[in-house]
Design a protein around this motif. Structure first.
Motif, PDB file in Angstrom:
ATOM      1  N   GLU A 156       0.795  -1.221   0.000  1.00 12.37           N
ATOM      2  CA  GLU A 156       0.000   0.000   0.000  1.00 12.37           C
ATOM      3  C   GLU A 156       0.833   1.279   0.000  1.00 12.37           C
ATOM      4  O   GLU A 156       0.314   2.356  -0.288  1.00 12.37           O
ATOM      5  N   ILE A 157       2.130   1.212   0.316  1.00 11.37           N
ATOM      6  CA  ILE A 157       2.904   2.459   0.345  1.00 11.37           C
ATOM      7  C   ILE A 157       3.518   2.793  -1.004  1.00 11.37           C
ATOM      8  O   ILE A 157       3.992   3.913  -1.205  1.00 11.37           O
ATOM      9  N   VAL A 158       3.537   1.858  -1.950  1.00 13.44           N
ATOM     10  CA  VAL A 158       4.170   2.096  -3.251  1.00 13.44           C
ATOM     11  C   VAL A 158       3.137   2.700  -4.197  1.00 13.44           C
ATOM     12  O   VAL A 158       2.169   2.051  -4.581  1.00 13.44           O
ATOM     13  N   GLY A 159       3.344   3.965  -4.571  1.00 18.53           N
ATOM     14  CA  GLY A 159       2.380   4.677  -5.402  1.00 18.53           C
ATOM     15  C   GLY A 159       2.763   4.802  -6.853  1.00 18.53           C
ATOM     16  O   GLY A 159       1.943   5.191  -7.688  1.00 18.53           O
ATOM     17  N   GLU A 160       4.025   4.502  -7.180  1.00 16.64           N
ATOM     18  CA  GLU A 160       4.490   4.576  -8.574  1.00 16.64           C
ATOM     19  C   GLU A 160       5.765   3.754  -8.673  1.00 16.64           C
ATOM     20  O   GLU A 160       6.508   3.615  -7.692  1.00 16.64           O
ATOM     21  N   ILE A 161       6.012   3.226  -9.863  1.00 18.74           N
ATOM     22  CA  ILE A 161       7.239   2.489 -10.153  1.00 18.74           C
ATOM     23  C   ILE A 161       7.928   3.160 -11.334  1.00 18.74           C
ATOM     24  O   ILE A 161       7.277   3.506 -12.326  1.00 18.74           O
ATOM     25  N   HIS A 162       9.249   3.345 -11.231  1.00 15.00           N
ATOM     26  CA  HIS A 162      10.050   3.853 -12.335  1.00 15.00           C
ATOM     27  C   HIS A 162      10.923   2.737 -12.911  1.00 15.00           C
ATOM     28  O   HIS A 162      11.520   1.954 -12.161  1.00 15.00           O
ATOM     29  N   LEU A 163      10.991   2.712 -14.234  1.00 10.97           N
ATOM     30  CA  LEU A 163      11.867   1.798 -14.963  1.00 10.97           C
ATOM     31  C   LEU A 163      12.806   2.631 -15.827  1.00 10.97           C
ATOM     32  O   LEU A 163      12.415   3.669 -16.365  1.00 10.97           O
ATOM     33  N   ALA A 164      14.034   2.166 -15.985  1.00 17.93           N
ATOM     34  CA  ALA A 164      14.985   2.897 -16.826  1.00 17.93           C
ATOM     35  C   ALA A 164      16.145   1.979 -17.185  1.00 17.93           C
ATOM     36  O   ALA A 164      16.278   0.869 -16.670  1.00 17.93           O
ATOM     37  N   GLY A 165      16.990   2.488 -18.059  1.00 14.15           N
ATOM     38  CA  GLY A 165      18.227   1.805 -18.404  1.00 14.15           C
ATOM     39  C   GLY A 165      19.415   2.677 -18.075  1.00 14.15           C
ATOM     40  O   GLY A 165      19.264   3.807 -17.602  1.00 14.15           O
ATOM     41  N   TYR A 166      20.591   2.170 -18.320  1.00 16.80           N
ATOM     42  CA  TYR A 166      21.812   2.918 -18.021  1.00 16.80           C
ATOM     43  C   TYR A 166      22.871   2.561 -19.051  1.00 16.80           C
ATOM     44  O   TYR A 166      22.809   1.515 -19.711  1.00 16.80           O
ATOM     45  N   THR A 167      23.844   3.448 -19.181  1.00 14.48           N
ATOM     46  CA  THR A 167      24.978   3.184 -20.047  1.00 14.48           C
ATOM     47  C   THR A 167      26.046   2.479 -19.236  1.00 14.48           C
ATOM     48  O   THR A 167      26.481   2.988 -18.199  1.00 14.48           O
ATOM     49  N   ASP A 168      26.457   1.314 -19.684  1.00 16.56           N
ATOM     50  CA  ASP A 168      27.439   0.533 -18.922  1.00 16.56           C
ATOM     51  C   ASP A 168      28.837   1.075 -19.212  1.00 16.56           C
ATOM     52  O   ASP A 168      29.583   0.563 -20.033  1.00 16.56           O
ATOM     53  N   ASN A 169      29.177   2.152 -18.514  1.00 15.85           N
ATOM     54  CA  ASN A 169      30.459   2.833 -18.729  1.00 15.85           C
ATOM     55  C   ASN A 169      31.363   2.698 -17.515  1.00 15.85           C
ATOM     56  O   ASN A 169      32.170   3.571 -17.235  1.00 15.85           O
ATOM     57  N   ARG A 220       3.860  -7.974  -6.776  1.00 13.83           N
ATOM     58  CA  ARG A 220       3.708  -7.612  -5.361  1.00 13.83           C
ATOM     59  C   ARG A 220       2.936  -6.309  -5.206  1.00 13.83           C
ATOM     60  O   ARG A 220       2.096  -6.179  -4.320  1.00 13.83           O
ATOM     61  N   PHE A 221       3.250  -5.319  -6.039  1.00  6.73           N
ATOM     62  CA  PHE A 221       2.621  -4.000  -5.935  1.00  6.73           C
ATOM     63  C   PHE A 221       1.635  -3.850  -7.093  1.00  6.73           C
ATOM     64  O   PHE A 221       1.863  -3.093  -8.037  1.00  6.73           O
ATOM     65  N   LYS A 222       0.580  -4.586  -7.023  1.00  4.39           N
ATOM     66  CA  LYS A 222      -0.346  -4.739  -8.143  1.00  4.39           C
ATOM     67  C   LYS A 222      -0.970  -3.409  -8.555  1.00  4.39           C
ATOM     68  O   LYS A 222      -1.306  -2.577  -7.723  1.00  4.39           O
ATOM     69  N   ASN A 223      -1.128  -3.264  -9.886  1.00  2.00           N
ATOM     70  CA  ASN A 223      -1.819  -2.108 -10.466  1.00  2.00           C
ATOM     71  C   ASN A 223      -1.160  -0.776 -10.135  1.00  2.00           C
ATOM     72  O   ASN A 223      -1.818   0.273 -10.164  1.00  2.00           O
ATOM     73  N   THR A 224       0.137  -0.795  -9.831  1.00  2.00           N
ATOM     74  CA  THR A 224       0.848   0.448  -9.517  1.00  2.00           C
ATOM     75  C   THR A 224       1.245   1.162 -10.802  1.00  2.00           C
ATOM     76  O   THR A 224       1.881   0.556 -11.672  1.00  2.00           O
ATOM     77  N   PRO A 225       0.876   2.435 -10.973  1.00  2.00           N
ATOM     78  CA  PRO A 225       1.287   3.178 -12.174  1.00  2.00           C
ATOM     79  C   PRO A 225       2.788   3.054 -12.401  1.00  2.00           C
ATOM     80  O   PRO A 225       3.581   3.189 -11.460  1.00  2.00           O
ATOM     81  N   THR A 226       3.158   2.794 -13.646  1.00  2.00           N
ATOM     82  CA  THR A 226       4.549   2.486 -13.984  1.00  2.00           C
ATOM     83  C   THR A 226       5.026   3.415 -15.083  1.00  2.00           C
ATOM     84  O   THR A 226       4.328   3.610 -16.091  1.00  2.00           O
ATOM     85  N   LEU A 227       6.219   3.977 -14.897  1.00  6.46           N
ATOM     86  CA  LEU A 227       6.756   4.959 -15.831  1.00  6.46           C
ATOM     87  C   LEU A 227       8.104   4.520 -16.369  1.00  6.46           C
ATOM     88  O   LEU A 227       8.973   4.075 -15.621  1.00  6.46           O
ATOM     89  N   VAL A 228       8.307   4.696 -17.679  1.00  2.00           N
ATOM     90  CA  VAL A 228       9.602   4.474 -18.320  1.00  2.00           C
ATOM     91  C   VAL A 228      10.300   5.815 -18.473  1.00  2.00           C
ATOM     92  O   VAL A 228       9.737   6.754 -19.057  1.00  2.00           O
ATOM     93  N   GLU A 229      11.524   5.909 -17.934  1.00  2.00           N
ATOM     94  CA  GLU A 229      12.331   7.131 -18.051  1.00  2.00           C
ATOM     95  C   GLU A 229      13.438   6.942 -19.086  1.00  2.00           C
ATOM     96  O   GLU A 229      14.044   5.877 -19.163  1.00  2.00           O
ATOM     97  N   TRP A 230      13.715   8.013 -19.840  1.00  2.00           N
ATOM     98  CA  TRP A 230      14.837   8.001 -20.784  1.00  2.00           C
ATOM     99  C   TRP A 230      15.247   9.456 -20.953  1.00  2.00           C
ATOM    100  O   TRP A 230      14.601  10.212 -21.653  1.00  2.00           O
ATOM    101  N   ASP A 231      16.341   9.868 -20.300  1.00  3.46           N
ATOM    102  CA  ASP A 231      16.658  11.289 -20.159  1.00  3.46           C
ATOM    103  C   ASP A 231      17.900  11.769 -20.903  1.00  3.46           C
ATOM    104  O   ASP A 231      18.080  12.975 -21.075  1.00  3.46           O
ATOM    105  N   THR A 232      18.791  10.867 -21.285  1.00  2.42           N
ATOM    106  CA  THR A 232      19.946  11.252 -22.095  1.00  2.42           C
ATOM    107  C   THR A 232      20.000  10.327 -23.305  1.00  2.42           C
ATOM    108  O   THR A 232      19.437   9.232 -23.281  1.00  2.42           O
TER     109      THR A 232
END
Length: 309
Positions: free
Chosen positions: A227-240, A270-282
């Motif tokens: 109940e405390i998780v209100g959003e999930i963020h997903l992203a990738g990274y550059t393996d540098n 586990r955190f069912k139906n939690t709004p999920t966002l994909v980030e891509w910033d660079t």
């Protein structure tokens, strides 16, 4: 139960909302999609500071975006873990933006970004880690509550990716609880929620050379009440890591990593139906590529919903 009633209840079940971080290069396409009624994502998230101007083009754009899509406002400037209070000017601009756009979600980071140096208040220009101790907890809870009182709604606080420990910044500062213990105490005391950034967890685990990091993190996530998780963020990274003294940098500069997808499959169960966002910033890709990542998240979320009893 009749099959008709059973199917109606299944169809009425809430679906997981899937969104993307909306950046400047995609404004036109995103608004064109909305105008043609071809919404391919359920919501978009913007960085609050890009829309702090009180008038002009930025105000017009954010109003257009808020009319076209359900909106998430994501702050990076409040520095809630700083020892000093949020500057009144920044807090007022943040509050004005929330009141103007009436977003579905409002979030900030578990970090500090301001400190006094030789009597002068200095902004770090970065999201810096705070110690996980009682003094730090009391401080950030007070600042979260101040913001919530102003915006008249709960905040979601994002767990941080960090390359140093707070004790490395101040030798007298020590942790007396784990990250997850701190998150639980913070949410309980402040009445806020958690923005669970899975990519940040993975980067921290990889930089600590954790064996089987995804499996370890799955066990860690069991500590969090759904109940405390209100959003999930997903992203990738550059393996540098080889160019950065073996550190992986949280640059949001690539497609969502395989580890992040693996952890998301567990998290959305586990955190069912939690709004999920994909980030891509660079190294920002074409709009269609970003939408493709959102579609991958939707497939995983839909699969989780089908597995529900």
């Amino acid at each position: 139960m009749s099959s008709t009633l059973h199917n109606k209840q299944a169809n009425d079940k809430p679906k997981t909302l899937i969104g993307v971080g909306l950046r400047h290069s995609h404004y036109t396409e995103a608004l064109q999609n909305a105008a043609s009624h071809s919404h391919e994502v359920d919501f978009v998230e913007v960085h609050a500071e890009n829309f702090f101007a009180e008038g002009g083009a930025s105000k017009a754009i954010i109003q257009d975006i808020a009319q076209a899509y359900p909106l998430s406002i994501h702050g990076t400037s409040l520095g809630l873990g700083s020892s000093s209070r949020v500057p009144k000017s920044i807090l007022q601009k943040f509050t004005n933006l929330v009141q103007l756009t009436k977003p579905m979600l409002v979030s900030e980071h578990l970090c500090f970004n301001r400190a006094r140096v030789q009597g002068n208040l200095v902004h770090s220009g970065d999201l810096l880690p705070i110690p996980y101790n009682q003094q730090s907890l009391k401080n950030i809870v007070s600042h979260i509550q101040e913001v919530q009182d102003n915006i008249q709604r709960p905040l979601l606080i994002e767990n941080l990716s960090a390359y140093i420990h707070a004790a490395q910044l101040n030798a007298s500062t020590q942790d007396d609880m784990s990250e997850f213990e701190f998150l639980l105490e913070m949410c309980s005391s402040a009445g806020c929620g958690l923005l669970l950034d899975l990519n940040n967890l993975i980067i921290n685990a990889l930089n600590k050379k954790t064996n089987n990091p995804v499996e370890v993190l799955k066990q860690d996530l069991l500590q969090l009440p759904p109940e405390i998780v209100g959003e999930i963020h997903l992203a990738g990274y550059t393996d540098n890591a080889s160019q950065t003294n073996d550190f992986i940098i949280d640059d949001h500069g690539a497609e969502v990593s395989a580890q992040c997808w693996d952890l998301y499959e567990f998290a959305i169960q586990r955190f069912k139906n939690t709004p999920t966002l994909v980030e891509w910033d660079t190294q920002i890709p074409e709009w269609s590529v970003l939408l493709g990542e959102a579609k991958k998240a939707k497939v995983i979320a839909d699969g989780s919903e089908r597995r529900d009893p």
